[in-house]
Design a protein around this motif. Structure first.
Motif, PDB file in Angstrom:
ATOM      1  N   ARG A 205       0.836  -1.210   0.000  1.00  0.00           N
ATOM      2  CA  ARG A 205       0.000   0.000   0.000  1.00  0.00           C
ATOM      3  C   ARG A 205       0.864   1.250   0.000  1.00  0.00           C
ATOM      4  O   ARG A 205       0.574   2.223  -0.715  1.00  0.00           O
ATOM      5  CB  ARG A 205      -0.910  -0.004   1.234  1.00  0.00           C
ATOM      6  N   GLN A 206       1.934   1.240   0.806  1.00  0.00           N
ATOM      7  CA  GLN A 206       2.820   2.397   0.855  1.00  0.00           C
ATOM      8  C   GLN A 206       3.453   2.630  -0.518  1.00  0.00           C
ATOM      9  O   GLN A 206       3.541   3.768  -0.992  1.00  0.00           O
ATOM     10  CB  GLN A 206       3.915   2.168   1.891  1.00  0.00           C
ATOM     11  N   LEU A 207       3.890   1.557  -1.167  1.00  0.00           N
ATOM     12  CA  LEU A 207       4.522   1.683  -2.474  1.00  0.00           C
ATOM     13  C   LEU A 207       3.543   2.239  -3.506  1.00  0.00           C
ATOM     14  O   LEU A 207       3.855   3.187  -4.237  1.00  0.00           O
ATOM     15  CB  LEU A 207       5.052   0.326  -2.943  1.00  0.00           C
ATOM     16  N   MET A 208       2.352   1.654  -3.577  1.00  0.00           N
ATOM     17  CA  MET A 208       1.394   2.030  -4.617  1.00  0.00           C
ATOM     18  C   MET A 208       0.743   3.384  -4.352  1.00  0.00           C
ATOM     19  O   MET A 208       0.470   4.132  -5.301  1.00  0.00           O
ATOM     20  CB  MET A 208       0.317   0.953  -4.751  1.00  0.00           C
ATOM     21  N   ASP A 209       0.494   3.704  -3.091  1.00  0.00           N
ATOM     22  CA  ASP A 209      -0.236   4.941  -2.777  1.00  0.00           C
ATOM     23  C   ASP A 209       0.676   6.160  -2.652  1.00  0.00           C
ATOM     24  O   ASP A 209       0.248   7.283  -2.948  1.00  0.00           O
ATOM     25  CB  ASP A 209      -1.020   4.773  -1.462  1.00  0.00           C
ATOM     26  N   LYS A 210       1.922   5.946  -2.238  1.00  0.00           N
ATOM     27  CA  LYS A 210       2.784   7.093  -1.969  1.00  0.00           C
ATOM     28  C   LYS A 210       4.075   7.092  -2.775  1.00  0.00           C
ATOM     29  O   LYS A 210       4.339   7.995  -3.561  1.00  0.00           O
ATOM     30  CB  LYS A 210       3.120   7.123  -0.465  1.00  0.00           C
ATOM     31  N   ASP A 211       4.894   6.065  -2.590  1.00  0.00           N
ATOM     32  CA  ASP A 211       6.260   6.095  -3.123  1.00  0.00           C
ATOM     33  C   ASP A 211       6.316   6.024  -4.643  1.00  0.00           C
ATOM     34  O   ASP A 211       7.027   6.798  -5.291  1.00  0.00           O
ATOM     35  CB  ASP A 211       7.086   4.947  -2.524  1.00  0.00           C
ATOM     36  N   ILE A 320       5.934  -4.224 -11.629  1.00  0.00           N
ATOM     37  CA  ILE A 320       4.855  -4.977 -10.985  1.00  0.00           C
ATOM     38  C   ILE A 320       5.185  -5.136  -9.510  1.00  0.00           C
ATOM     39  O   ILE A 320       6.311  -5.495  -9.152  1.00  0.00           O
ATOM     40  CB  ILE A 320       4.677  -6.361 -11.632  1.00  0.00           C
ATOM     41  N   VAL A 321       4.210  -4.833  -8.661  1.00  0.00           N
ATOM     42  CA  VAL A 321       4.350  -5.051  -7.222  1.00  0.00           C
ATOM     43  C   VAL A 321       3.502  -6.263  -6.855  1.00  0.00           C
ATOM     44  O   VAL A 321       2.311  -6.332  -7.188  1.00  0.00           O
ATOM     45  CB  VAL A 321       3.891  -3.816  -6.420  1.00  0.00           C
ATOM     46  N   ALA A 322       4.113  -7.234  -6.200  1.00  0.00           N
ATOM     47  CA  ALA A 322       3.410  -8.456  -5.799  1.00  0.00           C
ATOM     48  C   ALA A 322       3.930  -8.880  -4.431  1.00  0.00           C
ATOM     49  O   ALA A 322       4.924  -8.340  -3.934  1.00  0.00           O
ATOM     50  CB  ALA A 322       3.630  -9.562  -6.830  1.00  0.00           C
ATOM     51  N   ASN A 323       3.264  -9.844  -3.815  1.00  0.00           N
ATOM     52  CA  ASN A 323       3.820 -10.371  -2.573  1.00  0.00           C
ATOM     53  C   ASN A 323       4.653 -11.619  -2.876  1.00  0.00           C
ATOM     54  O   ASN A 323       4.610 -12.162  -3.970  1.00  0.00           O
ATOM     55  CB  ASN A 323       2.723 -10.653  -1.529  1.00  0.00           C
ATOM     56  N   HIS A 324       5.419 -12.060  -1.870  1.00  0.00           N
ATOM     57  CA  HIS A 324       6.308 -13.196  -2.086  1.00  0.00           C
ATOM     58  C   HIS A 324       5.537 -14.437  -2.530  1.00  0.00           C
ATOM     59  O   HIS A 324       6.021 -15.217  -3.351  1.00  0.00           O
ATOM     60  CB  HIS A 324       7.066 -13.515  -0.784  1.00  0.00           C
ATOM     61  N   HIS A 325       4.335 -14.628  -1.999  1.00  0.00           N
ATOM     62  CA  HIS A 325       3.555 -15.829  -2.318  1.00  0.00           C
ATOM     63  C   HIS A 325       3.206 -15.873  -3.807  1.00  0.00           C
ATOM     64  O   HIS A 325       3.329 -16.915  -4.458  1.00  0.00           O
ATOM     65  CB  HIS A 325       2.282 -15.862  -1.464  1.00  0.00           C
ATOM     66  N   ILE A 326       2.767 -14.744  -4.362  1.00  0.00           N
ATOM     67  CA  ILE A 326       2.433 -14.700  -5.789  1.00  0.00           C
ATOM     68  C   ILE A 326       3.677 -14.922  -6.638  1.00  0.00           C
ATOM     69  O   ILE A 326       3.642 -15.647  -7.645  1.00  0.00           O
ATOM     70  CB  ILE A 326       1.781 -13.354  -6.149  1.00  0.00           C
TER      71      ILE A 326
END
Length: 811
Positions: A205-211, A320-326
């Motif tokens: 969320r921090q990456l996509m919304d702010k950074d 692309i931003v993803a989590n480790h599981h994906i």
């Protein structure tokens, strides 16, 4: 065309030999080109007809050539050849046809030759964050941090050089900006996608919304970043309709399903987090997208599918931003045959940034583990057939509407389902009895007890599953060809896959003693009502080899970042656990210290008079110590435990006394994590009692948090089945399981807990450790030396309490 125009003499001879070895039948090989564009190396991947092509996909990279021979000697491509060439061409792979003697070649499609990569300028990119830089100017009150500038340059160098960089970035370095700037620059300059993988949704969320919006704004070229979540976050329209049909008239206007239905018609994302209310997990499970239920091309809602919308959106993304599981799901698909040049779960990419890289091993372990419970069996059985309010639902009911089925086959299903449910109930009860009063049980020897409690009951479950599978297969044999694309048939085939996977878990348990690379264990769990059940788990003993093969040896550049990768200034423990110690990949490991003034603003205290953690006096002493310390700090504290038992005991003792002082106390588990953290940060003088996941990811800067109490050094429970198996593996290799595994893991966890305190440069506070082993054991210095240099107070509880008051300025 003569083969000599496309092959080196050595490669042509090797291909000729491979064809002869196959009796001059069809052979499919991957051809690797040299600098002159000639096939210089071949890898035989498959033998047979066009149906063999998928088997060779994993050998082909962009710029390679798919080569096969025509036994007839006629090189004109067939329609099947053209179709294969077209699919290969989508991934930049060429296609050649040769004769049996490799004298002539027909070029069906040329490979896409790799473009020369354009280096990015490390100094120029670091300047973006320096005084007067493009990004620095957009951040009010921004002060350049030398460690951040050096990190930007190190990441840019790794992208240019194509190697693995492991970077420990201390709190406050600003690692997000440090990797986003070179990542976007690389994507823009070379038209190569970068994947950023994180461990937590908060960081996403921090990456996509702010950074990301801020960093993207400094580039002239418009750059695109897409967040890809697990498909379980998205609504499935077919499953929603099935759930509504099942509820029937009971789904009135106020029913949550009706609210979701109304939202489905207006939402552009289908993302659960975009709902105006948070549906209960039991409800969302009925309507969310699931891979093992997906109809893919046959889905009537394919054009408006929310999961496919995200995939289409990601197809032209620069980042692309993803989590480790994906990410691990994508890597498993690629290693399993889909290759590294085509779309799997994610579109193709050549560079990975692992943020929160300390969590790689636990995330990979979780993803590659297999589990079975009576509830997972019940859920799969329910998908096939269920009755509700006198009506029948499920795949079986849909299948019965087709013509041509053998009479009576599906009527036998309810009895077969009952037999399965009985078998899993018996297996669950037997496993619980074997676990006894403990929390888990690891299968080590094939004892009579294990044979009776696990092997035989799971054998019955496997047979019951296979009986249902046979019923479904028999039913499908009667389906007319024109109905093979019917939704019910596709759902039945998907159900067969799920049944096969469950049966496989049972079969693996039955032969557990033949698989030394896996840990087979039972875990006692509880439902929300407190009823016990067993989770049958299979966990990989070591993920380092698969990480090495699927990640470090496959991708051009891999950047691994975290605030906690080293132990005593060494990266060796982390490198060994994730496979880098045995990798041929070039690896650079560097620490970038925090710019925060820990020596001035942080106090590390430890109680020398604390009882040993295994003493019966420890818990009562902890209860009093926590209260006295929190009283001294006026609240504003996070109290970290290593077990829920100790947390509950301290809470029961301390909370009434805090209430009397007017200090609010919050406890992990009493509310959803986000709401709990919001309440803690809003009430500045409050105290949060927590364990487990709260050792990391808690960000409460300023006056909200001035005291972190670590009640016990965070060693993993030695009876944990996976931990014990991995410790034994270390000992078998001649190592010391405590020094080589337990201690380094605990140090990294300890550093995570310590990192909760100072989040901004002007934060001030203390970390108090109530585990006397920090001072009395020789290994205590390893914990201390792994932290930033701070002020210290090592003494009795009254002494450190007085020092705490003085340091944070409380009377």
């Amino acid at each position: 065309m003569l083969a000599s125009e496309r092959f080196t003499a050595e490669a042509a001879a090797d291909l000729r030999e491979a064809i002869a070895d196959a009796g001059y039948n069809e052979v499919f090989v991957a051809g690797k080109l040299d600098g002159n564009g000639l096939v210089a190396e071949i890898i035989v991947g498959a033998r047979g007809g066009v149906s063999s092509v998928p088997a060779i996909a994993g050998f082909l990279d962009r710029g390679d050539v798919l080569i096969h021979n025509h036994p007839s000697g006629l090189l004109e491509p067939s329609n099947a050849d053209l179709s294969v060439a077209s699919r290969a061409g989508e991934n930049g792979v060429g296609s050649y046809i040769v004769d049996g003697d490799v004298r002539e070649v027909y070029v069906v499609a040329e490979p896409v030759r790799a473009r020369a990569l354009i280096a990015i300028n490390p100094e120029e990119l670091a300047g973006v964050l320096d005084t007067g830089g493009k990004l620095a100017e957009r951040l009010p009150g921004y002060e350049p941090r030398q460690s951040q500038l050096e990190l930007v340059k190190a990441i840019a160098d790794a992208l240019n050089g194509g190697y693995v960089l492991a970077a420990e970035a201390g709190t406050g370095v600003g690692k997000s900006f440090a990797y986003l700037i070179p990542a976007f620059a690389w994507a823009a300059r070379n038209k190569e996608r970068v994947v950023v993988s994180t461990a937590t949704i908060n960081l996403q969320r921090q990456l996509m919304d702010k950074d990301i919006p801020l960093v993207a704004s400094i580039f002239k070229k418009k750059l695109k970043a897409v967040l890809v979540k697990g498909r379980g976050n998205y609504l499935c329209k077919i499953r929603l309709q099935d759930a509504l049909d099942e509820e029937g008239l009971f789904a009135g206007e106020d029913h949550p399903l009706r609210q979701i239905e109304a939202w489905a018609g207006t939402t552009g994302t289908g993302d659960r987090s975009d709902l105006s209310f948070w549906p209960e997990d039991a409800l969302w499970t009925r309507v969310r997208s699931e891979s093992d239920d997906c109809l893919n091309m046959a889905c009537p809602h394919r054009d408006s599918c929310f999961v496919l919308k995200v995939k289409r959106d990601a197809a032209d993304a620069d980042l692309i931003v993803a989590n480790h599981h994906i990410l691990f799901s994508d890597l498993a698909s690629r290693a399993g045959g889909s290759g590294y040049e085509s779309t799997a779960v994610l579109p193709p990419y050549n560079t990975i940034v692992f943020d929160e890289a300390h969590a790689i091993e636990s995330s990979a372990t979780s993803f590659f583990s297999e589990e079975l419970t009576r509830f997972s069996v019940m859920r799969q059985s329910s998908k096939l057939y269920r009755e509700k309010r006198g009506r029948k639902f499920g795949v079986i009911v849909k299948l019965q509407n087709l013509k041509g089925l053998k009479p009576g086959i599906l009527k036998r299903f309810p009895d077969a389902a009952d037999a399965l449910l009985l078998a899993i109930d018996v297996a669950d009860a037997a496993a619980l009895a074997l676990i006894g009063e403990g929390m888990n049980y690891r299968l080590v020897n094939r004892s009579p007890e294990v044979e009776q409690a696990i092997i035989k009951p799971l054998g019955e479950v496997e047979r019951a599953i296979l009986s249902i599978a046979e019923l479904l297969k028999d039913a499908l044999e009667g389906v007319p060809e024109e109905d093979e694309a019917d939704q019910s048939v596709i759902e039945t085939n998907l159900a067969l896959v799920r049944l096969s996977e469950m049966a496989s878990v049972c079969a693996r348990f039955r032969t557990f003693d033949e698989d030394p690379e896996s840990v087979f264990w039972l875990d006692r769990r509880k439902t929300s009502q407190g009823d016990p059940f067993t989770q049958f788990s299979i966990t990989p003993l070591d993920i380092s080899i698969m990480m090495n093969e699927a990640v470090f040896d496959q991708f051009r550049a891999v950047i691994c970042l975290s605030a906690t990768l080293s132990v005593g200034n060494s990266f060796e423990f982390w490198k060994h656990r994730v496979g880098l110690s045995n990798s041929d990949s070039r690896t650079e490991c560097t620490a970038f210290p925090s710019p925060f003034p820990f020596e001035r603003n942080a106090l590390l205290a430890a109680a020398s008079d604390a009882p040993e953690p295994n003493s019966p006096e420890w818990q009562p002493w902890i209860n009093d110590a926590v209260f006295k310390l929190v009283e001294a700090s006026g609240g504003r504290a996070l109290v970290l435990f290593t077990s829920y038992t100790a947390l509950r005991a301290a809470w029961d003792s301390v909370k009434p006394r805090l209430d009397a002082l007017g200090i609010s106390a919050f406890r992990q588990g009493d509310d959803e994590r986000t709401r709990l953290m919001d309440a803690f940060k809003t009430d500045i003088s409050s105290v949060l009692f927590a364990t487990d996941s709260f050792w990391e990811g808690v960000d409460a800067p300023g006056e909200t948090l001035e005291l972190v109490i670590i009640t016990k050094l965070p060693f993993r429970v030695p009876t944990d089945p996976v931990q014990k198996a991995r410790a034994e593996a270390v000992e078998r290799r001649g190592g010391n399981s405590f020094m080589d595994l337990s201690l380094p893991e605990a140090v990294i966890r300890f550093k995570q807990g310590f990192g909760r305190l100072i989040r901004h440069s002007d934060d001030r506070g203390a970390v108090v450790v109530l585990d006397v082993r920090l001072l009395t054991k020789r290994y205590g210095n390893i914990f201390i030396s792994s932290l930033p240099r701070t002020k210290t107070s090592f003494g009795t509880l009254p002494e450190i309490t007085a020092d705490l008051r003085a340091f944070i300025g409380r009377p």
